[in-house]
Each structure stands twice: as C-alpha cells, then as structure tokens.
Write a protein that holds these residues in place. Structure first.
Motif, short mmCIF file in Angstrom:
data_model
loop_
_atom_site.label_atom_id
_atom_site.label_comp_id
_atom_site.label_asym_id
_atom_site.label_seq_id
_atom_site.Cartn_x
_atom_site.Cartn_y
_atom_site.Cartn_z
N GLY A 1 0.80 -1.21 0.00
CA GLY A 1 0.00 0.00 0.00
C GLY A 1 0.84 1.27 0.00
O GLY A 1 1.87 1.34 0.67
N ILE A 2 0.36 2.27 -0.74
CA ILE A 2 1.02 3.58 -0.85
C ILE A 2 0.01 4.66 -0.46
O ILE A 2 -1.10 4.69 -0.99
N GLU A 3 0.40 5.57 0.44
CA GLU A 3 -0.50 6.67 0.84
C GLU A 3 0.32 7.87 1.31
O GLU A 3 1.12 7.75 2.24
N PRO A 4 0.13 9.05 0.70
CA PRO A 4 0.91 10.23 1.08
C PRO A 4 0.39 10.99 2.29
O PRO A 4 1.13 11.76 2.91
N SER A 5 -0.88 10.82 2.63
CA SER A 5 -1.47 11.59 3.73
C SER A 5 -1.22 10.90 5.07
O SER A 5 -1.62 9.75 5.27
N ASP A 6 -0.56 11.61 5.98
CA ASP A 6 -0.31 11.04 7.31
C ASP A 6 -1.61 10.70 8.01
O ASP A 6 -1.73 9.66 8.67
N GLU A 7 -2.61 11.58 7.88
CA GLU A 7 -3.90 11.36 8.54
C GLU A 7 -4.60 10.12 7.98
O GLU A 7 -5.10 9.27 8.73
N PRO B 1 -5.19 -5.12 9.36
CA PRO B 1 -4.34 -6.00 10.17
C PRO B 1 -2.98 -5.36 10.41
O PRO B 1 -2.45 -4.65 9.54
N GLU B 2 -2.40 -5.61 11.56
CA GLU B 2 -1.20 -4.86 11.96
C GLU B 2 0.03 -5.18 11.12
O GLU B 2 0.99 -4.41 11.12
N ASP B 3 0.01 -6.29 10.38
CA ASP B 3 1.15 -6.60 9.52
C ASP B 3 0.98 -6.08 8.09
O ASP B 3 1.78 -6.38 7.21
N THR B 4 -0.07 -5.26 7.85
CA THR B 4 -0.30 -4.70 6.52
C THR B 4 0.83 -3.74 6.14
O THR B 4 1.25 -2.91 6.95
N VAL B 5 1.30 -3.84 4.91
CA VAL B 5 2.36 -2.96 4.42
C VAL B 5 1.74 -1.68 3.87
O VAL B 5 0.98 -1.72 2.89
N VAL B 6 2.04 -0.55 4.50
CA VAL B 6 1.57 0.75 4.04
C VAL B 6 2.76 1.71 4.06
O VAL B 6 3.32 1.98 5.12
N LYS B 7 3.13 2.23 2.90
CA LYS B 7 4.30 3.08 2.76
C LYS B 7 3.90 4.52 2.44
O LYS B 7 2.87 4.76 1.80
N ASP B 8 4.72 5.45 2.86
CA ASP B 8 4.56 6.85 2.50
C ASP B 8 5.02 7.03 1.06
O ASP B 8 6.17 6.71 0.71
N GLY B 9 4.12 7.51 0.20
CA GLY B 9 4.47 7.72 -1.20
C GLY B 9 3.26 8.24 -1.95
O GLY B 9 2.16 8.35 -1.40
N ASP B 10 3.44 8.57 -3.21
CA ASP B 10 2.34 9.04 -4.04
C ASP B 10 2.43 8.39 -5.41
O ASP B 10 3.28 7.51 -5.63
N TYR C 1 7.32 6.85 -5.18
CA TYR C 1 6.86 5.80 -4.28
C TYR C 1 7.91 4.69 -4.16
O TYR C 1 8.67 4.43 -5.09
N PRO C 2 7.96 4.04 -3.02
CA PRO C 2 8.85 2.88 -2.86
C PRO C 2 8.24 1.66 -3.53
O PRO C 2 7.01 1.52 -3.57
N VAL C 3 9.08 0.79 -4.06
CA VAL C 3 8.58 -0.41 -4.74
C VAL C 3 9.01 -1.65 -3.97
O VAL C 3 10.06 -1.66 -3.32
N PRO C 4 8.21 -2.70 -4.02
CA PRO C 4 8.58 -3.94 -3.34
C PRO C 4 9.71 -4.65 -4.07
O PRO C 4 9.98 -4.37 -5.24
N ASP C 5 10.35 -5.59 -3.38
CA ASP C 5 11.44 -6.35 -4.01
C ASP C 5 10.94 -7.68 -4.56
O ASP C 5 11.71 -8.62 -4.72
#
Length: 215
Positions: free
Chosen positions: A72-78, A88-97, A101-105
């Motif tokens: 997941g990618i989301e630029p808004s902190d809120e 779920p707490e292990d969900t991947v959410v990254k700061d980006g637009d 944006y960061p990419v997975p490996d």
C-alpha cells in the motif's frame, strides 16, 4: 497521487468514510455503488497488488480479505493512520504518491487505485502509466476507478447541475482537480504500452478502467 492536493485531506480524513457511505448529499452520486466498485477492482486484480492512495483502507481491506498480497502507498499522514487502525497490523503501508513511491522487491502483477488518479494532470498521468508499465510483470495490469467524463459537454452539464443544486464543494472539487476525458485516459494507456483496454461505468461520475501490459 502527487502531493499537490494533500491540504484537501487535512481535517477531512476522519469524515471520508461517512462520504463513501452516502451521508453527504453533494457526493452521494460520486460514491454510489461504492462497495460494488471496490469489489470489482478486487475481482479483477491478480495476486500481487500495489495500491496507490489507500486512503482509509477500504479497498486494501477487501483485497486482503480476498487473500491478495498488498503493497500500500499513501501520502497523507492522517489517512495512513486511519487505515492502519482499520487494517491487520502486519499490513504494508508506505509513504508515497503516484509519482514518487517505494517499490517492493518482489514481482507485481496488478496496480490498483480508487478515487486517486485524477490528482495527476494529463501529462503526469501519461508519464505515470509508462512508469507503471515498467513496474508490472508481463501480462500485469492496472485496474483503476475514478471520475472520468465521456466529453466536455457531459462535464459541463454535470457542473451546471451541481451549481443549480447549490453543491458548492462539489463544484470546487470538479474545477480544481484533473478529472480527465475517457479519450485522454485511453490514449495515455495506449501510449504507455497497455492493451486490452476496457472501461466500465459504475455511476454518473466513476468508471473502472483496466488495461494489460506485455513486455
């Protein structure tokens, strides 16, 4: 999305879910069939998904419940904080637009978004789609839901109706952001190397568009 419109979400993120539930008259049609829109994205997505602009996590949650692997990618902190409280707490959410944006490996077979692509202007849309084509495996696809207009006349008619109803916030939104024409989206997808391009209208505003890339 780019970060040009981040200020729009300041103080509004906590109200977003009430909008998608149809509790605001101005945006009721924009979000009509919201669950069906998200469900269709999920059903059309592959297994390894990158999602732009997860917002409060509604689509992300449906993807995870369907057994998808989501980056997941989301630029808004809120928005990001609200989503993490829901997911779920292990969900991947990254700061980006949608442009930075960061990419997975690991390989990605689908890129999805809902109500986000209009934050890029037409030139940025085309550049971004070319980038996405390079991120996807061969046979991978984009599946986006967003406000798109069939013609300038259709957009003008919708604007006039919104004005006549006193929907000032909707009018401001439609005039401020970069809602494209169907032909613009089609041409951008084709220019980026996508094929099997399809459009499916979900309400008076929102279309789901899908396309496949073959390297």
């Amino acid at each position: 999305m780019g970060r040009e419109f981040l200020n729009v979400f300041t103080g509004w993120a906590s109200e977003y879910d009430s909008f998608v539930e149809g509790k605001d008259d101005q945006y009721r049609e924009v979000f009509r069939n919201y669950d069906q829109i998200l469900d269709k994205i999920v059903s059309n997505a592959g297994q390894s998904v990158m999602e732009f602009g997860i917002g409060t996590g509604n689509l992300t949650l449906k993807l995870l419940e369907a057994g998808k692997n989501v980056w997941g990618i989301e630029p808004s902190d809120e928005m990001r904080q609200l989503a993490l409280e829901k997911l779920p707490e292990d969900t991947v959410v990254k700061d980006g637009d949608m442009q930075d944006y960061p990419v997975p490996d690991y390989p990605i077979d689908t890129i999805v978004s809902s109500y986000v692509f209009h934050h890029l202007n037409d030139a940025e849309k085309e550049t971004a789609l070319k980038d996405y084509a390079g991120q996807l495996i061969s046979g991978g696809k984009v599946v986006f839901a967003d406000t798109v207009f069939a013609s300038d006349n259709e957009k003008a008619a919708i604007l006039e109706e919104a004005k006549s109803l006193g929907y000032d916030e909707l009018v401001e939104d439609l005039n401020r952001e970069y809602y494209p024409m169907l032909s613009t989206v089609y041409d951008a997808l084709k220019s980026a190397g996508f094929t099997h391009i399809s459009f499916n209208q979900m309400n008076a505003f929102v279309w789901i568009f899908e396309a496949t890339v073959t390297h």
